[in-house]
Motif scaffolding. Structure first.
Motif, mmCIF file in Angstrom:
data_model
loop_
_atom_site.group_PDB
_atom_site.id
_atom_site.type_symbol
_atom_site.label_atom_id
_atom_site.label_comp_id
_atom_site.label_asym_id
_atom_site.label_seq_id
_atom_site.Cartn_x
_atom_site.Cartn_y
_atom_site.Cartn_z
ATOM 1 N N THR A 1 0.819 -1.219 0.000
ATOM 2 C CA THR A 1 0.000 0.000 0.000
ATOM 3 C C THR A 1 0.850 1.264 0.000
ATOM 4 O OG1 THR A 1 -0.212 -0.016 2.425
ATOM 5 C CG2 THR A 1 -1.952 -1.108 1.165
ATOM 6 N N ASP A 2 2.084 1.183 0.486
ATOM 7 C CA ASP A 2 2.946 2.369 0.456
ATOM 8 C C ASP A 2 3.498 2.629 -0.940
ATOM 9 O OD1 ASP A 2 4.373 -0.121 1.443
ATOM 10 O OD2 ASP A 2 6.104 1.076 0.847
ATOM 11 N N ASN A 3 3.274 1.696 -1.862
ATOM 12 C CA ASN A 3 3.730 1.873 -3.241
ATOM 13 C C ASN A 3 2.578 2.125 -4.203
ATOM 14 O OD1 ASN A 3 6.402 1.431 -2.493
ATOM 15 N ND2 ASN A 3 6.279 -0.769 -2.838
ATOM 16 N N VAL A 4 1.427 2.513 -3.669
ATOM 17 C CA VAL A 4 0.257 2.792 -4.503
ATOM 18 C C VAL A 4 -0.066 4.283 -4.424
ATOM 19 C CG1 VAL A 4 -2.182 2.315 -4.920
ATOM 20 C CG2 VAL A 4 -0.664 0.473 -4.170
ATOM 21 N N SER A 5 0.021 4.954 -5.553
ATOM 22 C CA SER A 5 -0.165 6.403 -5.618
ATOM 23 C C SER A 5 -1.628 6.796 -5.470
ATOM 24 C CB SER A 5 0.359 6.926 -6.957
ATOM 25 O OG SER A 5 -0.085 8.240 -7.211
ATOM 26 N N LEU A 6 -1.872 7.868 -4.740
ATOM 27 C CA LEU A 6 -3.231 8.405 -4.644
ATOM 28 C C LEU A 6 -3.621 9.172 -5.902
ATOM 29 C CD1 LEU A 6 -3.382 9.571 -0.909
ATOM 30 C CD2 LEU A 6 -4.446 7.559 -1.947
ATOM 31 N N LEU A 7 -2.675 9.352 -6.822
ATOM 32 C CA LEU A 7 -2.989 9.973 -8.111
ATOM 33 C C LEU A 7 -3.163 8.919 -9.204
ATOM 34 C CD1 LEU A 7 -0.670 13.124 -8.210
ATOM 35 C CD2 LEU A 7 -2.858 12.781 -7.056
ATOM 36 N N GLY A 8 -2.951 7.659 -8.861
ATOM 37 C CA GLY A 8 -3.194 6.584 -9.811
ATOM 38 C C GLY A 8 -2.070 6.314 -10.787
ATOM 39 N N VAL A 9 -0.859 6.789 -10.483
ATOM 40 C CA VAL A 9 0.269 6.554 -11.384
ATOM 41 C C VAL A 9 1.156 5.439 -10.835
ATOM 42 C CG1 VAL A 9 0.263 8.940 -12.192
ATOM 43 C CG2 VAL A 9 1.738 8.300 -10.269
ATOM 44 N N THR A 10 1.923 4.814 -11.715
ATOM 45 C CA THR A 10 2.858 3.780 -11.291
ATOM 46 C C THR A 10 3.981 4.432 -10.491
ATOM 47 O OG1 THR A 10 2.357 2.628 -13.352
ATOM 48 C CG2 THR A 10 4.237 1.834 -12.078
ATOM 49 N N LEU A 11 4.272 3.845 -9.351
ATOM 50 C CA LEU A 11 5.165 4.480 -8.383
ATOM 51 C C LEU A 11 6.181 3.466 -7.865
ATOM 52 C CD1 LEU A 11 5.399 7.155 -6.582
ATOM 53 C CD2 LEU A 11 3.977 5.941 -4.932
ATOM 54 N N ASP A 12 7.426 3.886 -7.717
ATOM 55 C CA ASP A 12 8.480 3.087 -7.083
ATOM 56 C C ASP A 12 8.823 1.827 -7.879
ATOM 57 O OD1 ASP A 12 8.580 4.973 -5.112
ATOM 58 O OD2 ASP A 12 7.479 3.802 -3.628
ATOM 59 N N TYR A 13 9.772 1.982 -8.788
ATOM 60 C CA TYR A 13 10.213 0.865 -9.627
ATOM 61 C C TYR A 13 11.369 0.134 -8.952
ATOM 62 C CZ TYR A 13 7.396 2.887 -13.383
ATOM 63 O OH TYR A 13 6.357 3.366 -14.150
ATOM 64 N N GLY A 14 11.057 -0.989 -8.331
ATOM 65 C CA GLY A 14 12.068 -1.814 -7.687
ATOM 66 C C GLY A 14 12.294 -3.084 -8.488
#
Length: 550
Positions: free
Chosen positions: A303-316
């Motif tokens: 859940t800490d890698n899910v954006s509230l703007l709906g964009v893909t976030l944090d590429y690990g």
């Protein structure tokens, strides 16, 4: 008189807008400035002078934290010309300047900057992990560009913060390259995503990392990548305020996010919290549907890698799958396959339900019920979106009942024959459907050729031809339509590994080439063809996975 004044004001506004639109990119980085103050300065910011000591932050959304610059000899690994020009109004030549390189390295903060790290929590692999936050990232300020867009440049790998926990606040070159390439490639593939502007590495600044979690650490060079987003809020941004029982601050934060990033809800009618939850849900599920249509697996969908703007976030430890497998897992830490490719839609719904739970303290009973009703529909919503994404890859203009079965039947054959996900759809785009049963034609297409041996292939081809006939289009139109939906090149892990190996020796040409290549992933590139980027992946790459070590 009043009307004349309004007309004059309108003309001035139009003139200003035209001037801004025609404004030339900035060539001297010293002239580039942040918007002062940034909007986020209106939210509570913790100002603990012991900024690099891990601490449980209270009653704040951010912590004021200076960057800890890279030391030693610096190299500009690469820069995204489009991100610099289209987002930051900078001429690409600026990237070579000393001031800009120092900016990326964390030693130069332009006028108007306010360096902060964001506080958030999150559920990791299904379990609450309490305070997480930006443990090695700094939001530097806000920039309003010539289009009127507000963007927040953020450095990743720029030093310790109150949220560093046991980490050293740094990032290494290999993971930074992966983030840089993926951010830009996904943008051009049509995936809503954060962006990346530039990447620097130090020859002399070293950190210890256990790349494979084998108990054998080694020194690697530290690097910093500049990421760009219109905001960095995550589901965990709300969750931490719920878990720490700070409902007043949660309400302020949600109201702030709606005001600045969802103006259509702020200025509209109806219940804004209910509408906001629905919009955040739909945006994220739409993004997941695009992932599924491109064979992308995020790898760590906490859940800490899910954006509230709906964009893909944090590429690990992400991955674009090679041969099709619904159970594809690119992350070595995901032993149970929680975040496998085929589970992403359901996991995103699970995450959004956690957002609904977190919002509970600021909702009325009626709002809770409405959000509960919306949440109950999300799984059906995303399944429809995923089916549509797959159907469009087959060249159909719009969905017709039963089309999803044709798409899933194709995937089943791909699974049976270990056909490549990206290549199969692309090669299907390039072959006239009338020749799909002709072995002499199909054998020239290495992935599609695997399917001709499947017992269901002939039946599938005939059904496909019949369905295409309903479209009433020429073969040329079908091909053009499909080529636009099915990329030739994606950032496969083996391609990135080759570029990283060169970069470790300060040869950055392949990294820079990949940035250019993925700007046009649907078009044939002669150099990429020579390098085999659309050919069958090398045998050493099968089963390639990544760890979270970065």
């Amino acid at each position: 008189m009043k009307r004349a004044f309004c007309i004059l004001a309108a003309l001035r506004t139009e003139h200003t807008a035209n001037y801004i639109a025609k404004m030339s990119p900035i060539t001297n980085f010293k002239e580039w400035k942040f918007h002062d103050p940034p909007n986020y300065a209106a939210l509570p910011i913790n100002d603990n002078p012991e900024y690099n000591v891990p601490v449980a932050v209270k009653d704040a959304v951010f912590s004021k934290v200076p960057t800890e610059p890279l030391v030693g000899k610096l190299h500009l690994v690469c820069a995204s010309d489009d991100a610099l020009t289209d987002i930051l109004d900078l001429d690409p030549s600026v990237a070579e300047s000393e001031e800009f390189i120092n900016f990326i390295a964390g030693s130069y903060l332009p006028e108007g900057g306010l360096s902060v790290s964001h506080r958030y929590g999150g559920y990791q692999f299904g379990f609450w992990s309490d305070q997480l936050g930006d443990g090695r990232a700094h939001i530097l300020g806000e920039y309003i560009n010539s289009k009127g867009e507000t963007w927040q440049p953020q450095l990743k790998g720029s030093g310790e913060t109150p949220y560093s926990r046991m980490g050293d606040g740094r990032a290494v070159l290999r993971s930074s390259i992966r983030e840089m390439i993926a951010s830009e490639a996904c943008h051009y593939l049509g995936i809503p995503t954060t962006r990346a502007a530039a990447l620097v590495v130090s020859d002399d600044h070293k950190v210890w990392r256990d790349k494979s979690y084998s108990g054998h650490s080694r020194q690697e060079r530290a690097a910093i990548v500049m990421r760009l987003a219109q905001a960095w809020y995550r589901i965990g941004s709300v969750e931490i305020l719920n878990k720490r029982r700070e409902p007043a601050l949660m309400k302020d934060l949600v109201d702030f996010i709606i005001k600045h990033h969802f103006p259509e809800i702020e200025n509209g009618s109806g219940d804004k919290y209910v509408k906001w939850f629905q919009e955040v849900s739909y945006r994220n599920l739409d993004t997941v549907a695009i992932w599924q249509g491109l064979g992308f697996t995020h790898g760590v969908l906490n859940t800490d890698n899910v954006s509230l703007l709906g964009v893909t976030l944090d590429y690990g430890p992400y991955g674009f799958m090679d041969y099709y497998s619904p159970h594809y897992v690119p992350n070595t830490s995901d032993d149970m396959g929680r975040y496998a490719f085929n589970k992403q839609p359901a996991i995103m719904v699970w995450n959004l339900c956690k957002l609904a739970e977190a919002l509970d303290p600021i909702l009325s009973e009626q709002q809770r019920q409405k959000i509960k009703e919306i949440a109950a529909t999300l799984l059906d919503y995303v399944h429809v979106k995923v089916a549509l994404a797959l159907v469009l890859k087959l060249g159909f203009r719009e969905y017709k009942g039963g089309d999803e079965n044709m798409a899933y039947d194709l995937l089943k054959m791909m699974l049976n024959k270990m056909a490549d996900f990206t290549a199969t759809f692309r090669q299907l785009s390039e072959v006239d459907p009338q020749h799909l049963l002709d072995k002499t034609v199909i054998e020239k297409h290495w992935s599609l050729n695997k399917l001709i041996e499947d017992s269901d292939w002939e039946k599938w081809v005939k059904n496909y031809e019949k369905r295409l006939a309903d479209e009433n289009i020429t073969e040329e139109v079908r091909k053009q339509r499909m080529v636009k939906m099915n990329p030739l090149y994606v950032p496969r892990n083996w391609i990135l590994e080759e570029a990283i190996k060169d970069a470790e020796k300060n040869d950055f040409e392949k990294v820079r080439f990949l940035l250019k290549l993925f700007k046009k992933p649907f078009e044939v590139n002669e150099e990429a063809e020579k390098l085999g980027y659309s050919s069958q992946p090398p045998s050493w790459s099968y089963g390639l996975k990544l760890s979270c070590s970065s």
